[in-house]
Design a protein around this motif. Structure first.
Motif, PDB file in Angstrom:
ATOM      1  N   LEU A 721      64.207 -64.908 -32.726  1.00  0.00           N
ATOM      2  CA  LEU A 721      63.260 -64.092 -31.974  1.00  0.00           C
ATOM      3  C   LEU A 721      61.867 -64.705 -32.058  1.00  0.00           C
ATOM      4  O   LEU A 721      61.545 -65.451 -32.990  1.00  0.00           O
ATOM      5  CB  LEU A 721      63.249 -62.661 -32.516  1.00  0.00           C
ATOM      6  N   GLY A 722      61.006 -64.390 -31.087  1.00  0.00           N
ATOM      7  CA  GLY A 722      59.643 -64.901 -31.051  1.00  0.00           C
ATOM      8  C   GLY A 722      58.667 -63.831 -30.590  1.00  0.00           C
ATOM      9  O   GLY A 722      59.024 -62.662 -30.370  1.00  0.00           O
ATOM     10  N   THR A 723      57.414 -64.237 -30.420  1.00  0.00           N
ATOM     11  CA  THR A 723      56.353 -63.332 -29.977  1.00  0.00           C
ATOM     12  C   THR A 723      55.606 -63.992 -28.838  1.00  0.00           C
ATOM     13  O   THR A 723      55.180 -65.156 -28.954  1.00  0.00           O
ATOM     14  CB  THR A 723      55.382 -63.012 -31.128  1.00  0.00           C
ATOM     15  N   LEU A 724      55.428 -63.248 -27.743  1.00  0.00           N
ATOM     16  CA  LEU A 724      54.707 -63.784 -26.584  1.00  0.00           C
ATOM     17  C   LEU A 724      53.208 -63.791 -26.854  1.00  0.00           C
ATOM     18  O   LEU A 724      52.663 -62.839 -27.444  1.00  0.00           O
ATOM     19  CB  LEU A 724      54.989 -62.943 -25.338  1.00  0.00           C
ATOM     20  N   GLU A 725      52.538 -64.860 -26.430  1.00  0.00           N
ATOM     21  CA  GLU A 725      51.096 -64.895 -26.498  1.00  0.00           C
ATOM     22  C   GLU A 725      50.521 -64.077 -25.348  1.00  0.00           C
ATOM     23  O   GLU A 725      51.036 -64.119 -24.228  1.00  0.00           O
ATOM     24  CB  GLU A 725      50.594 -66.339 -26.403  1.00  0.00           C
ATOM     25  N   PRO A 726      49.460 -63.285 -25.618  1.00  0.00           N
ATOM     26  CA  PRO A 726      48.900 -62.458 -24.534  1.00  0.00           C
ATOM     27  C   PRO A 726      48.352 -63.318 -23.410  1.00  0.00           C
ATOM     28  O   PRO A 726      47.730 -64.346 -23.633  1.00  0.00           O
ATOM     29  CB  PRO A 726      47.787 -61.674 -25.240  1.00  0.00           C
ATOM     30  N   ARG A 727      48.609 -62.904 -22.181  1.00  0.00           N
ATOM     31  CA  ARG A 727      48.130 -63.624 -20.993  1.00  0.00           C
ATOM     32  C   ARG A 727      47.346 -62.673 -20.117  1.00  0.00           C
ATOM     33  O   ARG A 727      47.752 -61.538 -19.887  1.00  0.00           O
ATOM     34  CB  ARG A 727      49.287 -64.218 -20.202  1.00  0.00           C
ATOM     35  N   SER A 728      46.205 -63.156 -19.648  1.00  0.00           N
ATOM     36  CA  SER A 728      45.329 -62.315 -18.823  1.00  0.00           C
ATOM     37  C   SER A 728      45.623 -62.453 -17.342  1.00  0.00           C
ATOM     38  O   SER A 728      45.101 -61.702 -16.528  1.00  0.00           O
ATOM     39  CB  SER A 728      43.854 -62.685 -19.079  1.00  0.00           C
ATOM     40  N   ASP A 729      46.424 -63.451 -16.976  1.00  0.00           N
ATOM     41  CA  ASP A 729      46.640 -63.703 -15.552  1.00  0.00           C
ATOM     42  C   ASP A 729      47.953 -63.145 -15.056  1.00  0.00           C
ATOM     43  O   ASP A 729      48.401 -63.498 -13.984  1.00  0.00           O
ATOM     44  CB  ASP A 729      46.602 -65.207 -15.290  1.00  0.00           C
ATOM     45  N   SER A 730      48.594 -62.300 -15.847  1.00  0.00           N
ATOM     46  CA  SER A 730      49.889 -61.738 -15.426  1.00  0.00           C
ATOM     47  C   SER A 730      49.662 -60.547 -14.532  1.00  0.00           C
ATOM     48  O   SER A 730      49.503 -59.430 -14.982  1.00  0.00           O
ATOM     49  CB  SER A 730      50.697 -61.323 -16.654  1.00  0.00           C
ATOM     50  N   VAL A 731      49.541 -60.799 -13.250  1.00  0.00           N
ATOM     51  CA  VAL A 731      49.320 -59.751 -12.251  1.00  0.00           C
ATOM     52  C   VAL A 731      50.585 -59.600 -11.435  1.00  0.00           C
ATOM     53  O   VAL A 731      51.134 -60.583 -10.942  1.00  0.00           O
ATOM     54  CB  VAL A 731      48.143 -60.118 -11.316  1.00  0.00           C
ATOM     55  N   PRO A 732      51.099 -58.376 -11.307  1.00  0.00           N
ATOM     56  CA  PRO A 732      52.335 -58.215 -10.531  1.00  0.00           C
ATOM     57  C   PRO A 732      52.129 -58.623  -9.089  1.00  0.00           C
ATOM     58  O   PRO A 732      51.108 -58.356  -8.480  1.00  0.00           O
ATOM     59  CB  PRO A 732      52.635 -56.710 -10.658  1.00  0.00           C
ATOM     60  N   VAL A 733      53.119 -59.316  -8.546  1.00  0.00           N
ATOM     61  CA  VAL A 733      53.060 -59.822  -7.170  1.00  0.00           C
ATOM     62  C   VAL A 733      54.091 -59.094  -6.332  1.00  0.00           C
ATOM     63  O   VAL A 733      55.243 -58.947  -6.750  1.00  0.00           O
ATOM     64  CB  VAL A 733      53.333 -61.343  -7.146  1.00  0.00           C
ATOM     65  N   HIS A 734      53.690 -58.635  -5.183  1.00  0.00           N
ATOM     66  CA  HIS A 734      54.628 -57.973  -4.273  1.00  0.00           C
ATOM     67  C   HIS A 734      55.578 -58.999  -3.675  1.00  0.00           C
ATOM     68  O   HIS A 734      55.148 -60.016  -3.145  1.00  0.00           O
ATOM     69  CB  HIS A 734      53.845 -57.272  -3.159  1.00  0.00           C
ATOM     70  N   ARG A 735      56.859 -58.771  -3.821  1.00  0.00           N
ATOM     71  CA  ARG A 735      57.885 -59.715  -3.360  1.00  0.00           C
ATOM     72  C   ARG A 735      58.355 -59.341  -1.962  1.00  0.00           C
ATOM     73  O   ARG A 735      58.670 -58.195  -1.699  1.00  0.00           O
ATOM     74  CB  ARG A 735      59.091 -59.707  -4.306  1.00  0.00           C
ATOM     75  N   GLU A 736      58.383 -60.327  -1.105  1.00  0.00           N
ATOM     76  CA  GLU A 736      58.892 -60.155   0.250  1.00  0.00           C
ATOM     77  C   GLU A 736      60.261 -60.829   0.372  1.00  0.00           C
ATOM     78  O   GLU A 736      60.599 -61.684  -0.444  1.00  0.00           O
ATOM     79  CB  GLU A 736      57.929 -60.789   1.262  1.00  0.00           C
ATOM     80  N   PRO A 737      61.065 -60.482   1.346  1.00  0.00           N
ATOM     81  CA  PRO A 737      62.344 -61.176   1.536  1.00  0.00           C
ATOM     82  C   PRO A 737      62.156 -62.673   1.725  1.00  0.00           C
ATOM     83  O   PRO A 737      61.171 -63.128   2.301  1.00  0.00           O
ATOM     84  CB  PRO A 737      62.902 -60.517   2.801  1.00  0.00           C
ATOM     85  N   ALA A 738      63.135 -63.457   1.225  1.00  0.00           N
ATOM     86  CA  ALA A 738      62.998 -64.916   1.233  1.00  0.00           C
ATOM     87  C   ALA A 738      62.796 -65.465   2.630  1.00  0.00           C
ATOM     88  O   ALA A 738      61.944 -66.308   2.867  1.00  0.00           O
ATOM     89  CB  ALA A 738      64.229 -65.553   0.582  1.00  0.00           C
ATOM     90  N   GLN A 739      63.543 -64.986   3.598  1.00  0.00           N
ATOM     91  CA  GLN A 739      63.464 -65.554   4.936  1.00  0.00           C
ATOM     92  C   GLN A 739      62.121 -65.269   5.586  1.00  0.00           C
ATOM     93  O   GLN A 739      61.642 -66.037   6.417  1.00  0.00           O
ATOM     94  CB  GLN A 739      64.604 -64.993   5.793  1.00  0.00           C
ATOM     95  N   ALA A 740      61.489 -64.124   5.200  1.00  0.00           N
ATOM     96  CA  ALA A 740      60.199 -63.768   5.798  1.00  0.00           C
ATOM     97  C   ALA A 740      59.134 -64.796   5.444  1.00  0.00           C
ATOM     98  O   ALA A 740      58.245 -65.095   6.241  1.00  0.00           O
ATOM     99  CB  ALA A 740      59.778 -62.382   5.332  1.00  0.00           C
ATOM    100  N   TRP A 741      59.209 -65.385   4.248  1.00  0.00           N
ATOM    101  CA  TRP A 741      58.221 -66.376   3.846  1.00  0.00           C
ATOM    102  C   TRP A 741      58.562 -67.764   4.396  1.00  0.00           C
ATOM    103  O   TRP A 741      57.670 -68.596   4.594  1.00  0.00           O
ATOM    104  CB  TRP A 741      58.123 -66.420   2.323  1.00  0.00           C
TER     105      TRP A 741
END
Length: 867
Positions: A721-741
């Motif tokens: 097991l490990g421990t994640l280092e805190p990250r300030s840039d983890s902003v949730p991104v809205h996912r669109e269908p693959a074909q739309a992009w």
């Protein structure tokens, strides 16, 4: 206690106090009279005085008690009056509240008589002439309702979980809710749900209509013609393909409902025979040739209740293919008939199934008469006993070649060379024997002549023996030279081992050149599979893709084992959440499991572990590949379980299992533990678990396996097991269908291999992308304006011509532009240094050979992140 009961109690208390007051007054009067009348008779005046004082004190005490009782009585009267007013007000509020309820309300006592009801309930009885009064029982209400026919329908049960629902004569629907009060009474609410019922009915009708439309749409999109006939012989459901194949006028179908009359009219007599089939014995079928040369397969499927479903399939291509096979068989027979050797095929029952013309003529049988006859009948019991051991070996899966003497039709003994080659089915079992016989009599005679010549040579050898004796002395001298040679051989062996290590390092280094053409082939087959193709072509493309995937797997395995042996792989250990890694692998192998008709169950985890994600993924993919490969039926479980300081990732299967004494051998190179017969499990080099063992040693992870033959196996790897280092840039991104992009996405591809450029362009253009390919930066500048051209993503190969690399090329492009383009770097270099360099630059790395679906997912991720 109710207000009336309190009032009765107060009245009783007042009456009791008034009686006590009257008694006190009577006693007081008697005492005063006694005192006054007894004064003249007593002789002792003081005693009389003392007695009067005592009486006066008693009168005073009784008077005070009486005044206190009167005061308490006044207070009680006042409280009683207030309570009575409050009770009347509460009762009025209760009546007003009940009357304000929109539902019908009835309150029954414990004897089920009406105590209270509102106008909504009484309105139910409007027009019947019945007057509902307090004291009416539930039984009376039911009787009156039955007599006047107020209730048309009733559903539900008071014993069940739902409330009863009634349909009234006026068309309204009522829901009845009952609740027993604390004193044993009953409260009943009658709720009008007419509008709700109408809404549900309309909703149900809309759902049925939608299902009907979907069913018709599904039937219309079938490649087969479909006609559903009910038990009355009426055509209920049909599709456009049925109209097209039958040639029926579409305008006649709604007008003529009887199917027999429909197919009997017009020029559709080719469909008539199907209606005469009896469906009680199950599905029946026939083939019908149309006037235009097409061939239809007509099947009748009986329905459980009554009626049947006819399906009409155009099998013209299949019919032509069968004809082609028959023609091919004729060509094969023509070719074999002109081969001088005797060629035949014997089934596992030792009966002839094929023989060429030479075979028939040798044994003196008319053409084609051998088929179906036992080999013992054709060759005779004596000869059959001689060849039977060889045939048994062939049926056991061994290719056998032997010489045997046989007499021909003229009685001449000939030496025959016979070869028996087993014909194996998909499960590895021999189902027949290919027989090839050649007459080697002349060859045998030649060999006899050579043997005689050899005997003459022996005499000459004797003469030379003397000469060889003289050479012995010379050989002794050479012994000393051999000692020196052995020393040089040991040195040569050391050099050979060093050369072998160099070879291994070389194979690991040239993996880019080995995987380049395979990468291009995978891209082209991926692009082909994206196209709409006929079924035979689609199967061929799928077979080519599967073969390339097998080649890729074998080549990647060899390269990986070479890299591991050469020590050029360095793990990139860091902490990460295991969920995404496991989810991606599970999604990848779920599709493979569905193709194999297996069930893959996945149990995820939110644990954070310390490992190299790519090397750990190789271990898990090898576990799942083996589980799918050696599991015929059943299911596979892929999941995790926590331990104190580690996470155990396991793969369970219900496959063939491994014997206990073989558990340690499966991790050796080129060692494969397989069941008898092999079958479709015989695929691969036996290096998968060897790679797992080497990677686990590099990572320092413990790998374990347990198995029960015939029941399945469990492979596991234990990761700390490990421990994640805190990250300030983890902003949730809205996912669109693959074909739309991917639609209209502008991509620049740079690779020094033209075949890969063409394959990438073909594949991604099929996804709707606008692709520009180039062999170098100079080539790209000739095709687009690098500084201000419109582009959404760069795909660059790391190894380019003239010692150029993709990192420097991307840097040159970015210096000319003002925007920050996302970059996908493609390479066959697995070195840790390159991986870290690309990660530090913020690029995404993908290793060759590129898998089309993985490329599509990665492009969507990069375009989505940028958008």
């Amino acid at each position: 206690m109710s207000a009336s009961e309190q009032m009765l109690e107060l009245q009783a208390r007042i009456a009791e106090l008034e009686r006590d007051n009257a008694k006190l007054r009577k006693i007081n009067g008697a005492l005063i009279e006694r005192v006054e009348s007894g004064g003249g008779h007593r002789a002792d005046p003081y005693g009389a005085f003392e007695h009067s004082v005592v009486l006066a004190e008693q009168v005073r005490e009784r008077t005070e008690a009486l005044n206190s009782a009167l005061l308490q009585l006044k207070r009680s009267n006042r409280a009683l009056t207030l309570a009575s007013e409050e009770a009347e007000m509460s009762q009025q509020r209760l009546i007003d509240a009940i009357e304000s309820i929109s539902d019908g309300f009835v309150l029954f006592d414990r004897d089920r008589r009406i105590l209270l009801s509102n106008s909504h309930f009484r309105a139910f009885w409007h027009g019947t002439g019945i007057r509902i009064e307090d004291g009416t029982t539930i039984a009376d209400l039911k009787r009156l309702a039955d007599e006047h026919g107020l209730i048309l329908e009733e559903s539900g049960s008071r014993a069940g979980s739902g409330s009863p629902v009634m349909k009234l004569a006026n068309g309204h629907w009522m829901q009845v809710n009952e609740k027993v009060t604390r004193d044993g009474g009953l409260v009943v609410l009658y709720t009008d749900i007419t509008e709700l019922k109408a809404f549900e009915e309309a909703k149900r009708e809309r759902a049925l209509a939608q299902k009907s439309r979907l069913l018709q749409s599904l039937v219309d999109h079938l490649s087969q013609g479909v006609a559903l006939v009910n038990g009355l012989g009426e055509l209920e459901v049909w599709n456009h393909r049925f109209i097209e194949l039958s040639g029926i006028d579409p305008a006649q179908v709604p007008q003529q409902r009887l199917f027999t009359e429909l197919v009997a009219g017009g020029d559709v007599s080719v469909l008539a025979p199907i209606t005469a089939l009896q469906c009680s014995d199950g599905v029946q079928a026939l083939e019908q040739t149309l006037p235009d040369g097409r061939v239809l397969e007509i099947r009748t499927h009986p329905m459980p209740a009554s009626g049947y479903v006819n399906t009409y399939t155009d099998i013209t291509e299949r019919h032509r293919y069968a004809e082609t096979l028959r023609e091919s068989e004729q060509w094969i027979r023509l070719i074999t008939d002109h081969v001088p050797a005797l060629i035949g095929y014997v089934g596992e029952d030792l009966r002839y199934q094929f023989s060429n013309k030479v075979y028939d003529e040798w044994y003196g049988w008319p053409r084609g008469e051998l088929n179906g006859r036992l080999i013992s009948e054709v060759q005779g019991e004596t000869q059959f006993r001689k060849i039977r051991p060889y045939m048994e070996r062939a049926l056991a899966g061994e290719s056998v070649t032997f010489e045997i003497d046989e007499k021909n039709l003229h009685g001449e003994v000939r030496c025959m060379l016979k070869s028996y080659v087993p014909n194996m089915d998909s499960s590895g079992r021999a189902v027949g024997i290919f027989v090839m016989i050649r007459d080697i009599t002349e060859r045998r005679r030649t060999a006899h002549a050579l043997e005689q010549a050899y005997q003459h040579l022996e005499h000459r050898v004797g003469e030379r023996t003397a000469e060889l004796t003289a050479l012995n002395d010379k050989l002794r001298q050479e012994i000393h030279e051999r000692v020196a040679i052995e020393a040089r051989l040991r040195e040569a062996k050391k050099e050979a081992e060093q050369a072998n290590l160099s070879k291994t390092k070389f194979l690991a280094a040239v993996s880019h050149d080995l995987l380049q053409p395979l990468n291009a082939a995978r891209l082209f087959t991926g692009a082909l599979q994206e196209q709409d193709m006929a079924e035979p072509v689609s199967r061929l493309v799928g077979s080519v893709s599967n073969s390339l995937a097998d080649v890729e797997s074998l080549l990647s395995t060899l390269v990986d084992i070479s890299k591991l042996d050469a020590g050029v792989i360095t793990p990139d250990i860091n902490a990460f959440c295991v969920r995404e890694l496991l989810q991606n692998i599970a999604n990848e192998y779920s599709q493979v499991a569905r193709k194999e008709n297996l069930q893959l169950r996945f149990v995820s985890s939110d644990a954070v572990i310390r490992s190299d994600s790519q090397l750990l993924a190789r271990i898990l993919r090898n576990f799942l590949s083996n589980a799918l490969r050696y599991t015929e039926t059943g299911r596979i479980l892929f999941g995790c379980r926590r331990r104190r300081d580690s996470l155990l990732i396991e793969v369970w299967d219900t496959g063939i299992g491994i014997a206990e004494e073989k558990l340690t051998e499966i991790f050796l190179e080129f060692k494969r533990i397989l069941p008898q017969g092999g079958g479709h499990h015989d695929k691969g080099l036996g290096l998968g678990l060897a790679i797992v063992d080497k990677i686990s040693r590099i990572l320092g992870h413990q790998v374990a396996v347990t198995s029960v033959p015939g029941r399945g196996s469990v492979f596991s790897v234990e990761v700390p097991l490990g421990t994640l280092e805190p990250r300030s840039d983890s902003v949730p991104v809205h996912r669109e269908p693959a074909q739309a992009w991917l639609d209209n996405a502008r991509l620049w591809v740079v690779d020094n291999d033209q075949a890969i450029c063409d394959g990438m362009a073909t594949l991604m253009q099929g996804w709707g992308c606008e692709v520009v390919t180039a062999l170098s930066l100079t080539d790209l500048q000739l095709k687009v304006s690098v500084a201000d051209g419109l582009v959404d993503l760069l795909i660059v190969d790391y190894h380019l011509d003239n010692d150029d690399n993709g990192i420097d090329l991307v840097a040159d492009i970015k210096r000319q532009r003002n925007d920050d383009l996302p970059v996908l770097m493609v390479t066959a270099n697995y070195s840790h240094e390159l991986k870290q360099q690309i990660r530090d630059l913020g690029y995404l790395l993908m290793h060759k050979p590129v898998r089309p679906m993985k490329l599509k997912t990665t492009l969507n991720h990069l375009l989505n992140t940028r958008g």
